[in-house]
Design a protein around this motif. Sequence first.
Motif, mmCIF file in Angstrom:
data_model
loop_
_atom_site.group_PDB
_atom_site.id
_atom_site.type_symbol
_atom_site.label_atom_id
_atom_site.label_comp_id
_atom_site.label_asym_id
_atom_site.label_seq_id
_atom_site.Cartn_x
_atom_site.Cartn_y
_atom_site.Cartn_z
ATOM 1 N N VAL A 168 1.533 -0.337 -44.948
ATOM 2 C CA VAL A 168 2.006 -0.038 -43.594
ATOM 3 C C VAL A 168 1.949 -1.252 -42.681
ATOM 4 O O VAL A 168 2.772 -1.369 -41.756
ATOM 5 C CB VAL A 168 1.217 1.137 -42.986
ATOM 6 N N VAL A 169 1.010 -2.178 -42.909
ATOM 7 C CA VAL A 169 0.986 -3.350 -42.038
ATOM 8 C C VAL A 169 2.199 -4.236 -42.305
ATOM 9 O O VAL A 169 2.717 -4.895 -41.391
ATOM 10 C CB VAL A 169 -0.321 -4.155 -42.195
ATOM 11 N N ALA A 170 2.675 -4.269 -43.549
ATOM 12 C CA ALA A 170 3.881 -5.046 -43.840
ATOM 13 C C ALA A 170 5.083 -4.450 -43.119
ATOM 14 O O ALA A 170 5.891 -5.171 -42.519
ATOM 15 C CB ALA A 170 4.127 -5.075 -45.351
ATOM 16 N N VAL A 171 5.189 -3.120 -43.142
ATOM 17 C CA VAL A 171 6.295 -2.453 -42.447
ATOM 18 C C VAL A 171 6.159 -2.642 -40.939
ATOM 19 O O VAL A 171 7.139 -2.908 -40.234
ATOM 20 C CB VAL A 171 6.318 -0.958 -42.813
ATOM 21 N N ALA A 172 4.929 -2.530 -40.409
ATOM 22 C CA ALA A 172 4.711 -2.679 -38.971
ATOM 23 C C ALA A 172 5.057 -4.088 -38.500
ATOM 24 O O ALA A 172 5.679 -4.271 -37.445
ATOM 25 C CB ALA A 172 3.261 -2.357 -38.633
ATOM 26 N N GLY A 173 4.659 -5.097 -39.273
ATOM 27 C CA GLY A 173 4.979 -6.465 -38.887
ATOM 28 C C GLY A 173 6.472 -6.718 -38.874
ATOM 29 O O GLY A 173 6.997 -7.361 -37.945
ATOM 30 N N ALA A 174 7.186 -6.208 -39.876
ATOM 31 C CA ALA A 174 8.635 -6.386 -39.918
ATOM 32 C C ALA A 174 9.310 -5.681 -38.750
ATOM 33 O O ALA A 174 10.234 -6.225 -38.121
ATOM 34 C CB ALA A 174 9.181 -5.853 -41.244
ATOM 35 N N ALA A 175 8.853 -4.463 -38.435
ATOM 36 C CA ALA A 175 9.434 -3.732 -37.302
ATOM 37 C C ALA A 175 9.189 -4.468 -35.990
ATOM 38 O O ALA A 175 10.070 -4.550 -35.125
ATOM 39 C CB ALA A 175 8.852 -2.320 -37.241
ATOM 40 N N GLY A 176 7.988 -5.017 -35.844
ATOM 41 C CA GLY A 176 7.695 -5.769 -34.624
ATOM 42 C C GLY A 176 8.563 -7.003 -34.478
ATOM 43 O O GLY A 176 9.036 -7.319 -33.377
ATOM 44 N N PHE A 199 1.717 -4.579 -35.263
ATOM 45 C CA PHE A 199 2.913 -4.422 -34.424
ATOM 46 C C PHE A 199 2.699 -5.082 -33.064
ATOM 47 O O PHE A 199 3.559 -5.810 -32.557
ATOM 48 C CB PHE A 199 3.203 -2.930 -34.270
ATOM 49 N N THR A 200 1.528 -4.847 -32.482
ATOM 50 C CA THR A 200 1.193 -5.439 -31.184
ATOM 51 C C THR A 200 1.120 -6.961 -31.272
ATOM 52 O O THR A 200 1.603 -7.681 -30.392
ATOM 53 C CB THR A 200 -0.155 -4.886 -30.694
ATOM 54 N N ALA A 201 0.509 -7.468 -32.345
ATOM 55 C CA ALA A 201 0.332 -8.913 -32.479
ATOM 56 C C ALA A 201 1.659 -9.647 -32.577
ATOM 57 O O ALA A 201 1.763 -10.806 -32.164
ATOM 58 C CB ALA A 201 -0.515 -9.213 -33.717
ATOM 59 N N THR A 202 2.679 -8.987 -33.099
ATOM 60 C CA THR A 202 3.995 -9.621 -33.173
ATOM 61 C C THR A 202 4.516 -9.931 -31.773
ATOM 62 O O THR A 202 4.997 -11.036 -31.500
ATOM 63 C CB THR A 202 4.979 -8.705 -33.911
ATOM 64 N N PHE A 203 4.409 -8.960 -30.877
ATOM 65 C CA PHE A 203 4.846 -9.188 -29.490
ATOM 66 C C PHE A 203 3.941 -10.183 -28.788
ATOM 67 O O PHE A 203 4.395 -11.006 -27.996
ATOM 68 C CB PHE A 203 4.857 -7.868 -28.725
ATOM 69 N N ALA A 204 2.622 -10.100 -29.089
ATOM 70 C CA ALA A 204 1.694 -11.032 -28.460
ATOM 71 C C ALA A 204 1.993 -12.467 -28.876
ATOM 72 O O ALA A 204 2.043 -13.385 -28.047
ATOM 73 C CB ALA A 204 0.261 -10.654 -28.839
ATOM 74 N N ALA A 226 7.218 1.123 -26.935
ATOM 75 C CA ALA A 226 6.627 2.435 -27.189
ATOM 76 C C ALA A 226 7.414 3.194 -28.258
ATOM 77 O O ALA A 226 6.835 3.864 -29.118
ATOM 78 C CB ALA A 226 6.572 3.239 -25.895
ATOM 79 N N GLY A 227 8.748 3.074 -28.209
ATOM 80 C CA GLY A 227 9.575 3.730 -29.223
ATOM 81 C C GLY A 227 9.310 3.185 -30.612
ATOM 82 O O GLY A 227 9.237 3.941 -31.588
ATOM 83 N N GLY A 228 9.146 1.874 -30.724
ATOM 84 C CA GLY A 228 8.838 1.285 -32.025
ATOM 85 C C GLY A 228 7.502 1.764 -32.566
ATOM 86 O O GLY A 228 7.365 2.035 -33.763
ATOM 87 N N ALA A 229 6.511 1.883 -31.695
ATOM 88 C CA ALA A 229 5.207 2.379 -32.138
ATOM 89 C C ALA A 229 5.297 3.828 -32.601
ATOM 90 O O ALA A 229 4.666 4.220 -33.592
ATOM 91 C CB ALA A 229 4.187 2.245 -31.002
ATOM 92 N N LEU A 230 6.095 4.632 -31.906
ATOM 93 C CA LEU A 230 6.282 6.028 -32.326
ATOM 94 C C LEU A 230 7.001 6.109 -33.668
ATOM 95 O O LEU A 230 6.722 6.989 -34.485
ATOM 96 C CB LEU A 230 7.060 6.787 -31.253
ATOM 97 N N VAL A 231 7.934 5.204 -33.892
ATOM 98 C CA VAL A 231 8.632 5.165 -35.186
ATOM 99 C C VAL A 231 7.627 4.918 -36.313
ATOM 100 O O VAL A 231 7.677 5.553 -37.372
ATOM 101 C CB VAL A 231 9.726 4.083 -35.181
ATOM 102 N N LEU A 232 6.709 3.985 -36.084
ATOM 103 C CA LEU A 232 5.688 3.726 -37.098
ATOM 104 C C LEU A 232 4.877 4.977 -37.389
ATOM 105 O O LEU A 232 4.536 5.268 -38.542
ATOM 106 C CB LEU A 232 4.755 2.608 -36.627
ATOM 107 N N LEU A 249 15.420 6.792 -33.952
ATOM 108 C CA LEU A 249 14.582 6.355 -32.840
ATOM 109 C C LEU A 249 14.442 4.838 -32.812
ATOM 110 O O LEU A 249 14.456 4.216 -31.734
ATOM 111 C CB LEU A 249 13.207 7.009 -32.953
ATOM 112 N N PHE A 250 14.331 4.228 -33.987
ATOM 113 C CA PHE A 250 14.224 2.767 -34.018
ATOM 114 C C PHE A 250 15.526 2.118 -33.545
ATOM 115 O O PHE A 250 15.498 1.093 -32.848
ATOM 116 C CB PHE A 250 13.891 2.295 -35.432
ATOM 117 N N SER A 251 16.661 2.708 -33.896
ATOM 118 C CA SER A 251 17.946 2.187 -33.416
ATOM 119 C C SER A 251 18.009 2.255 -31.895
ATOM 120 O O SER A 251 18.470 1.315 -31.234
ATOM 121 C CB SER A 251 19.093 2.981 -34.039
#
Length: 451
Positions: free
Chosen positions: A387-395, A290-295, A234-240, A204-206
């Motif tokens: 999980v925040v470390a993983v979320a930030g990297a994914a973002g 994850f959101t803050a990365t895009f922001a 939305a897909g990235g958030a679902l992956v998390l 899904l992330f791919s």
Amino acid sequence: MTLPRLLPLFVTRSAFLSAPGLLTVAAFAAPTALLVVVGGGTAAFFRTEGESAVLYRALALVAVALLLVPFLSLGAAAARLSARRRDDRLSTLSLLGASRGTVTGLALLEPLLLAGAGVLLGAVAAPLLALPLGLVPFRGSPLGWRALLPPGPLLAGLLAGVLVLALGSAAVGVRRLTVGPLAVRVRRDAPRVRAVRLLVGGALFSAALVAAVAGQTVAPSVAVMVALSAAAIAGGALVLHLVGVWLVGAQARRRVRCAGSPEQLLAARGVLEDPRQAWSQVSGVALTAFTATFAGSGAALVGAGPGGAGTAPMTEEEVWLVQDVGTGILLTLGISFLIVAVSAVIAQAALIHDRKELYAGLHALGADTRTLHSARVRTVMQPLLLVVAVAGAAGLLLAAPMAGPAAVLAPGTFALMLGSVAAGALLVRAGLELTRPVLAAVARAPARAAG
């Protein structure tokens, strides 16, 4: 023993005014009020006209995509909270001879009525929330509180969606409830979180990464670009959501093997009891990171924050756009923080009541409330840091194709992301501290009763 006769006995004034009942109603009221205001604000941008109208609508959809999964997580947590209250009483009904259909009907209707009360309260509170938010300026003037209230059909759809979510969660709970030969309820062990989540999450992330790249390279129109970008987010958030549960469980299994104190062992075992529940307590902060990365990337891209692109001469419309992007970023993060705060308090209070026998038993065996509280803090804060470390990297990976490496790596992006993580972690920690008296009361209740 029919449903119409039993329902008035179970859905009583005390059921709504008890501590679990009030907590359940509040758990539905808070996301409903936020959802109504977000839906109304999004609809308001679709009513605007002008050269930048399409861009404003696109940004509104991106904000909704960033908030969708946190809203769903909070709504699902509220629904699970209402379902937990019923198990013992349903077992008693079965013991007294109630049919399976009657028990199932009560199991669905009682949470639905509590959710309905919360939804109505949230709908009433939405205008109060819209009053201060309506003062926030967009395109040079405040939107006004009326603009943040959705039209009738959209409002009805939003409220119905929350009720459907409550009913769906209650139905899942009914399927998991089994009644033995003597009509004594039996809880199944929490289902094991399998590593297949990593495979599904990776695929899904791919796909989300491909959508992000395609949105910036081969999209034939702005509408398609916006749709692909929103789908990627939305897909990235679902992956998390998929991978986060597995990561939390894997970390707890490792900590069980190397625990060096009672608090560490209790914390790790508490997570392993139900990794999904442990994830739900920290998912808000992870999704906020994850959101803050895009922001932060968006702010850097338009020059609305530290590390931005500069201040070349701009038209009045462009100045408004830059200011409004910064305002939208702060609003999106602010709503995320509200979701995190509500989730933290509700999840912790609900979890204490759900495990009251465990805490009371441990206290009776000699564990003081300080040890129990310390273990509970570790149960939440250790998975949170992971999980925040993983979320930030994914973002960062998903934002790079959309905003470009320069915006993603700008100091402002990292400052906003780290600041959001710190604020979210502090909110969760405050929620843990606020529920310390609840834990003490639950742990000491048998001792008081015995005396």
